[in-house]
Design a protein around this motif. Structure first.
Motif, PDB file in Angstrom:
ATOM      1  N   PRO A 121       0.832  -1.032   0.053  1.00  0.00           N
ATOM      2  CA  PRO A 121       0.137  -0.037  -0.002  1.00  0.00           C
ATOM      3  C   PRO A 121       1.004   1.237   0.026  1.00  0.00           C
ATOM      4  O   PRO A 121       2.213   1.233   0.202  1.00  0.00           O
ATOM      5  CB  PRO A 121      -0.860  -0.024   1.589  1.00  0.00           C
ATOM      6  CG  PRO A 121       0.006  -1.017   2.264  1.00  0.00           C
ATOM      7  CD  PRO A 121       0.605  -1.893   1.094  1.00  0.00           C
ATOM      8  N   ASP A 122       0.273   2.440  -0.202  1.00  0.00           N
ATOM      9  CA  ASP A 122       1.130   3.441  -0.476  1.00  0.00           C
ATOM     10  C   ASP A 122       1.796   4.126   0.761  1.00  0.00           C
ATOM     11  O   ASP A 122       0.996   3.792   1.889  1.00  0.00           O
ATOM     12  CB  ASP A 122       0.204   4.899  -0.746  1.00  0.00           C
ATOM     13  CG  ASP A 122      -0.508   4.509  -2.231  1.00  0.00           C
ATOM     14  OD1 ASP A 122       0.065   3.590  -2.894  1.00  0.00           O
ATOM     15  OD2 ASP A 122      -1.294   5.584  -2.674  1.00  0.00           O
ATOM     16  N   GLU A 131      -6.437  -2.991  -4.447  1.00  0.00           N
ATOM     17  CA  GLU A 131      -7.539  -2.296  -3.589  1.00  0.00           C
ATOM     18  C   GLU A 131      -8.774  -2.728  -3.590  1.00  0.00           C
ATOM     19  O   GLU A 131      -9.408  -2.828  -2.602  1.00  0.00           O
ATOM     20  CB  GLU A 131      -7.431  -0.659  -3.749  1.00  0.00           C
ATOM     21  CG  GLU A 131      -6.052  -0.238  -3.299  1.00  0.00           C
ATOM     22  CD  GLU A 131      -5.846   1.314  -3.976  1.00  0.00           C
ATOM     23  OE1 GLU A 131      -6.574   1.737  -4.518  1.00  0.00           O
ATOM     24  OE2 GLU A 131      -4.557   1.556  -4.082  1.00  0.00           O
ATOM     25  N   THR A 134     -10.773  -6.367  -1.287  1.00  0.00           N
ATOM     26  CA  THR A 134     -10.528  -6.071   0.169  1.00  0.00           C
ATOM     27  C   THR A 134     -11.006  -7.264   1.119  1.00  0.00           C
ATOM     28  O   THR A 134     -10.186  -7.479   1.940  1.00  0.00           O
ATOM     29  CB  THR A 134     -11.583  -4.842   0.416  1.00  0.00           C
ATOM     30  OG1 THR A 134     -12.919  -5.205  -0.062  1.00  0.00           O
ATOM     31  CG2 THR A 134     -11.082  -3.373   0.137  1.00  0.00           C
ATOM     32  N   GLN A 146      -2.739  -7.487   0.100  1.00  0.00           N
ATOM     33  CA  GLN A 146      -3.784  -7.639   1.019  1.00  0.00           C
ATOM     34  C   GLN A 146      -3.783  -8.741   2.067  1.00  0.00           C
ATOM     35  O   GLN A 146      -3.446 -10.013   1.414  1.00  0.00           O
ATOM     36  CB  GLN A 146      -5.377  -7.807   0.379  1.00  0.00           C
ATOM     37  CG  GLN A 146      -5.657  -6.436  -0.547  1.00  0.00           C
ATOM     38  CD  GLN A 146      -6.306  -5.361   0.112  1.00  0.00           C
ATOM     39  OE1 GLN A 146      -6.376  -5.398   1.366  1.00  0.00           O
ATOM     40  NE2 GLN A 146      -6.819  -4.680  -0.742  1.00  0.00           N
ATOM     41  N   TYR A 199      -7.832  -3.652   5.085  1.00  0.00           N
ATOM     42  CA  TYR A 199      -6.716  -2.550   5.234  1.00  0.00           C
ATOM     43  C   TYR A 199      -6.991  -1.545   6.231  1.00  0.00           C
ATOM     44  O   TYR A 199      -6.081  -1.383   7.171  1.00  0.00           O
ATOM     45  CB  TYR A 199      -6.654  -1.805   3.479  1.00  0.00           C
ATOM     46  CG  TYR A 199      -5.623  -1.006   3.871  1.00  0.00           C
ATOM     47  CD1 TYR A 199      -4.276  -0.987   3.961  1.00  0.00           C
ATOM     48  CD2 TYR A 199      -6.010   0.516   3.728  1.00  0.00           C
ATOM     49  CE1 TYR A 199      -3.254   0.028   3.750  1.00  0.00           C
ATOM     50  CE2 TYR A 199      -5.108   1.497   3.669  1.00  0.00           C
ATOM     51  CZ  TYR A 199      -3.903   1.234   3.754  1.00  0.00           C
ATOM     52  OH  TYR A 199      -2.784   2.560   3.865  1.00  0.00           O
ATOM     53  N   GLY A 225       2.375  -5.491   3.978  1.00  0.00           N
ATOM     54  CA  GLY A 225       1.863  -6.051   2.789  1.00  0.00           C
ATOM     55  C   GLY A 225       2.896  -6.615   1.843  1.00  0.00           C
ATOM     56  O   GLY A 225       2.735  -7.432   1.358  1.00  0.00           O
TER      57      GLY A 225
END
Lengths: 370, 182
Positions: free
Chosen positions: A121-122, A206, A209, A288, A294, A311
């Motif tokens: 993830p960012d 994303e 989920t 994920q 998340y 992650g």
């Protein structure tokens, strides 16, 4: 301090979106390349220990430091040193330029494709959002196919430039195989694009989920086609006809030795890793964590930045499952015959892939119509 | 943006230079395999130019279709043809061709200078600028919408044409069993 070059360095290093992107790109690329270079020695070791386990023998277990043998892990280091320092023999009739360029053509696309995989993830550093793929594109999917289709040149050039009949035969086989299986490979992922409605790999992850939203439940047939094509694309057993040692000595890299031979290895292992990552990204939720969303992870660990390493670990775990399958299958199934391989690709995989695309499209259209 | 403004511009000139160089090598190389590989390099950098214009979809398709598929077939055919090794070294060059090159360059300069007078203002973003495309839903969406609404018929006719070509190729390449048996 005598550093007066007429350039105001303080203005050069103003942090804004552009400079942050540039620096982040350089750092991520360096880490990725550094990491990928560690792959082949480790994988070669696994690829020797696993069949040893399967065939009830010991495998390499001697090379270590002093009295610590480390299960022979340093065998790969010794092999690498040997490969690099070996004398290089270039065949007389070889086309010198292309002979030396071919391994580059093999390695370069593999590394470039690895840049498009979302590894986590960012991150958010000082308010700047940094995606954990080297480049994040809205057409990440197409980028992967476009660049990996360039790998054919490495194989075909290597065979042709060696000026050896076996090499040429091997490279013709390999390139025909790679082109043929690229099509069902692409077909197998179109349902995923249809279902998630985007070509952006980051957005696909994303969207997955919860556990039951993973791509494998949405498109199980796609996974089957993808995994079969995955073996053919990387020229791995049971589709390793390019290097069928009984007929072709070693196929397209017969005339290669020392570091260039190692480069072909590097290309093969990196593309195996990338396809494993792609399979986990598309079908198994990427970074994920199963059963934990998340948002729940962010709440649990306190910050999105702490979720990122989790992650990355998750993706590597899922990818290593596919790597294990690669090795497992190699030591389980015998090699296909060439005509069997071709008819499997064109007469079975392609129609099933097309039917899968049309079927998914019809189901989606009906669901949307309701 | 101010500090590193020169990076995209430098990239543009570097890519353009490489495109020109590899294009020249495609026609100048004696060895057809060299020509084909330079064609791949050429197409790859043209895709890089598209990517710099934020046309990522076009860039990816360019590499996928041209560099990754069509030229592979060229390379295949060239490799299977048995070429004589003596005639394959060095760069091809003759006086007649140089003359043609000169005339082409002159024509290029004339057309370029004519276009420079009438060209629209390139500093203003038009309705195909990257911001406008982003507003309309992204590259892929815009291309797909145009292709499947306004240009549906040309698109379908082109695909039928390609299908016809494939069938024709298979028919020509197919072995005539009666001839081979007798």
């Amino acid at each position: 301090m005598g550093m007066n070059l007429g350039i105001d360095f303080s203005s050069l290093l103003q942090w804004n979106d552009f400079t942050v992107d540039l620096v982040a790109f350089a750092v991520k690329f360096a880490i990725l390349v550094g990491g990928l270079l560690q792959l082949p020695p480790l994988l070669v070791w696994i690829e020797r220990r696993v069949p040893a386990l399967m065939q009830r023998r010991r495998g390499p277990n001697r090379v270590g430091i002093f009295k610590w043998r480390l299960y022979g892990l340093l065998q790969s280091l010794a092999d690498t040193v040997k490969l690099i320092f070996k004398e290089e023999v270039v065949p007389d009739g070889a086309h010198k330029v292309f002979y030396h360029l071919a391994p580059v053509f093999c390695v370069f696309p593999a590394f470039l494709v690895a840049c498009a995989i979302p590894y986590g993830p960012d991150l958010t550093i000082y308010g700047y959002k940094i995606p954990l793929s080297v480049v994040r594109m809205d057409v990440g999917f197409l980028f992967i196919f476009a660049i990996s289709s360039l790998a054919v040149y490495g194989v075909s050039l290597a065979g042709w430039a060696s000026n050896n009949k076996y090499s040429l035969m091997g490279s013709l086989r390999a390139s025909a195989q790679m082109i043929s299986y690229e099509i069902p490979l692409g077909m197998s992922l179109i349902p995923i694009v249809l279902i998630y409605g985007t070509l952006d790999l980051g957005k696909i992850v994303e969207a997955q989920t919860s556990f039951f939203q993973w791509g494998v439940f949405a498109a199980p047939l796609s996974l089957l086609i993808f995994v079969i094509c995955m073996f053919a694309e990387t020229n791995r057993a049971p589709f390793d006809l390019a290097e069928a040692e009984g007929e072709l000595v070693a196929g397209f890299h017969t005339e290669y030795n020392s570091a260039k031979f190692a480069a072909f290895f590097l290309g093969e292992y990196v593309s195996m890793f990338v396809l494993s990552c792609l399979a986990s990204t598309v079908f198994f939720g990427g970074w994920q964590v199963p059963f934990v969303s998340y948002d729940a992870l962010v709440a649990m660990l306190g910050s999105p930045n702490f979720v990122a390493p989790v992650g990355i670990l998750m993706l590597l775990l899922k990818a290593s499952f596919f790597m294990w399958v690669y090795i497992w299958v190699r030591w389980t199934l015998p090699r296909f015959r060439y005509d069997q391989l071709m008819s499997l690709g064109w007469k079975f995989m392609l129609p099933i892939g097309l039917a899968n695309v049309v079927g998914t499209a019809i189901v989606l259209a009906v669901l949307r119509f309701k | 943006m101010e500090a590193f403004y020169f990076v995209p511009e430098m990239l543009f000139y570097a890519i353009s230079g490489l495109i020109l160089l590899s294009s020249i090598m495609v026609v100048a190389a004696r060895n057809p395999v060299t020509s084909a590989i330079f064609l791949v390099v050429d197409l790859f950098f043209v895709a890089a130019l598209y990517a710099q214009l934020d046309a990522h979809f076009t860039a990816a398709i360019q590499v996928l279709v041209y560099a990754g598929a069509i030229v592979v077939l060229f390379v295949f055919v060239i490799m299977i043809l048995n070429l004589k090794p003596d005639a394959l070294r060095g760069i091809r060059f003759s006086l007649g061709e140089a003359l043609v090159l000169l005339i082409t360059l002159a024509g290029f300069v004339i057309v370029g200078s004519e276009l420079a007078h009438t060209a629209p203002d390139l500093t203003m973003p038009g309705n195909l600028g990257s911001a406008a495309i982003e507003m309309a839903g992204g590259n892929t969406y815009v291309v797909a919408m145009r292709m499947f609404t306004a240009f549906l018929w040309p698109f379908e006719i082109a695909s039928v044409l390609i299908l016809l070509a494939i069938v024709a190729c298979v028919m020509i390449a197919k072995k005539d069993k009666r001839v081979t048996k007798s």
